[in-house]
Design a protein around this motif. Structure first.
Motif, PDB file in Angstrom:
ATOM      1  N   SER A  48      37.815  36.730 -63.564  1.00  0.00           N
ATOM      2  CA  SER A  48      36.560  36.295 -62.588  1.00  0.00           C
ATOM      3  C   SER A  48      36.926  36.510 -61.037  1.00  0.00           C
ATOM      4  N   ASN A  49      37.511  37.266 -60.562  1.00  0.00           N
ATOM      5  CA  ASN A  49      37.901  37.589 -59.305  1.00  0.00           C
ATOM      6  C   ASN A  49      37.166  38.675 -58.832  1.00  0.00           C
ATOM      7  N   THR A  50      36.370  38.141 -57.825  1.00  0.00           N
ATOM      8  CA  THR A  50      35.461  39.159 -57.119  1.00  0.00           C
ATOM      9  C   THR A  50      36.020  39.459 -55.673  1.00  0.00           C
ATOM     10  N   GLY A  66      36.939  43.804 -55.451  1.00  0.00           N
ATOM     11  CA  GLY A  66      35.411  43.383 -55.625  1.00  0.00           C
ATOM     12  C   GLY A  66      34.840  42.902 -54.282  1.00  0.00           C
ATOM     13  N   ALA A  67      33.466  42.462 -54.255  1.00  0.00           N
ATOM     14  CA  ALA A  67      33.013  42.093 -53.217  1.00  0.00           C
ATOM     15  C   ALA A  67      31.723  41.354 -53.686  1.00  0.00           C
ATOM     16  N   GLU A  68      31.403  40.394 -52.515  1.00  0.00           N
ATOM     17  CA  GLU A  68      30.186  40.004 -52.836  1.00  0.00           C
ATOM     18  C   GLU A  68      29.257  40.133 -51.721  1.00  0.00           C
ATOM     19  N   ALA A  69      27.857  39.839 -52.085  1.00  0.00           N
ATOM     20  CA  ALA A  69      26.852  40.178 -51.105  1.00  0.00           C
ATOM     21  C   ALA A  69      25.742  38.829 -51.135  1.00  0.00           C
ATOM     22  N   GLY A  82      28.286  38.627 -56.791  1.00  0.00           N
ATOM     23  CA  GLY A  82      29.511  39.505 -56.609  1.00  0.00           C
ATOM     24  C   GLY A  82      29.829  39.974 -57.810  1.00  0.00           C
ATOM     25  N   LEU A  83      30.397  41.321 -57.628  1.00  0.00           N
ATOM     26  CA  LEU A  83      31.217  41.995 -58.672  1.00  0.00           C
ATOM     27  C   LEU A  83      32.718  42.378 -58.585  1.00  0.00           C
ATOM     28  N   ASN A  98      34.292  41.432 -63.666  1.00  0.00           N
ATOM     29  CA  ASN A  98      33.913  40.172 -63.272  1.00  0.00           C
ATOM     30  C   ASN A  98      32.571  40.067 -62.505  1.00  0.00           C
ATOM     31  N   TRP A  99      31.940  38.723 -62.511  1.00  0.00           N
ATOM     32  CA  TRP A  99      30.905  38.699 -61.954  1.00  0.00           C
ATOM     33  C   TRP A  99      30.720  37.279 -61.260  1.00  0.00           C
ATOM     34  N   LYS A 100      29.733  37.022 -60.380  1.00  0.00           N
ATOM     35  CA  LYS A 100      29.656  35.678 -59.623  1.00  0.00           C
ATOM     36  C   LYS A 100      28.161  35.656 -59.146  1.00  0.00           C
TER      37      LYS A 100
END
Length: 179
Positions: A48-50, A66-69, A82-83, A98-100
């Motif tokens: 679960s690491n973005t 990964g990154a988040e927006a 995030g993905l 992974n997702w968030k």
């Protein structure tokens, strides 16, 4: 494949930096602004690491990309997604996606706190966590901040250990704001 993923992440980073420099204007956490976030994780599980991670244990090199927006639905409050992708480097073990999803609120415009639901899928497991985080936003320019912080993830299902697999981590976030 690894080089392609690295190149794609670098291209997104370069474009985001370019857009952040061109847009400008207004408070970075004001309603209608966007944030792109890239994190590094220390002490966190590779699931679960973005963000970005790289570690080597017993000859296996594991990495995460990964990154988040997020979008500020009101001043200082952003809804985020995030993905990410992680590969443990172990033979016979596939990587995990992974997702968030969650929210992030900037107290006094300087102290971001967040809550989210995150998970991973792959290797016939789908762990799920409820995450809490707090940080300090050091604005190095009008559109860029560095956010050292803490994160706690509480296991929510059997694949995450039903609370037996809680994860505490320290991270540094790099944020780019688009007004």
């Amino acid at each position: 494949m690894k080089k392609l993923l690295f190149f794609a992440a670098f291209a997104v980073f370069a474009m985001t930096t370019s857009f952040a420099q061109e847009e400008g204007g207004g408070d970075p956490t004001s309603q209608g602004a966007w944030v792109i976030e890239v994190n590094t994780g220390f002490g966190e599980s590779s699931t679960s690491n973005t963000g970005f991670s790289l570690r080597s244990v017993d000859g296996n090199t594991a990495y995460g990309l990964g990154a988040e927006a997020g979008y500020f639905i009101m001043d200082d409050l952003a809804l985020k997604a995030g993905l990410g992708y992680n590969d443990s480097g172990a033979d016979g073990v596939d990587g995990m996606f992974n997702w968030k999803f969650g929210g992030k609120y900037y107290i006094a415009g300087q102290f971001p706190v967040g809550i989210d639901v995150s998970g991973a899928s792959g290797n016939d497991v789908s762990p799920l966590w409820l995450g809490f985080q707090a940080a300090y936003a050091w604005f190095v320019s009008d559109d860029v901040s560095i956010e050292p912080g803490f994160r706690y993830g509480m296991g929510m299902n059997e694949d995450a250990g039903d609370g037996d697999f809680d994860v505490f981590g320290v991270n540094i976030g790099f944020n780019f704001y688009l007004n």
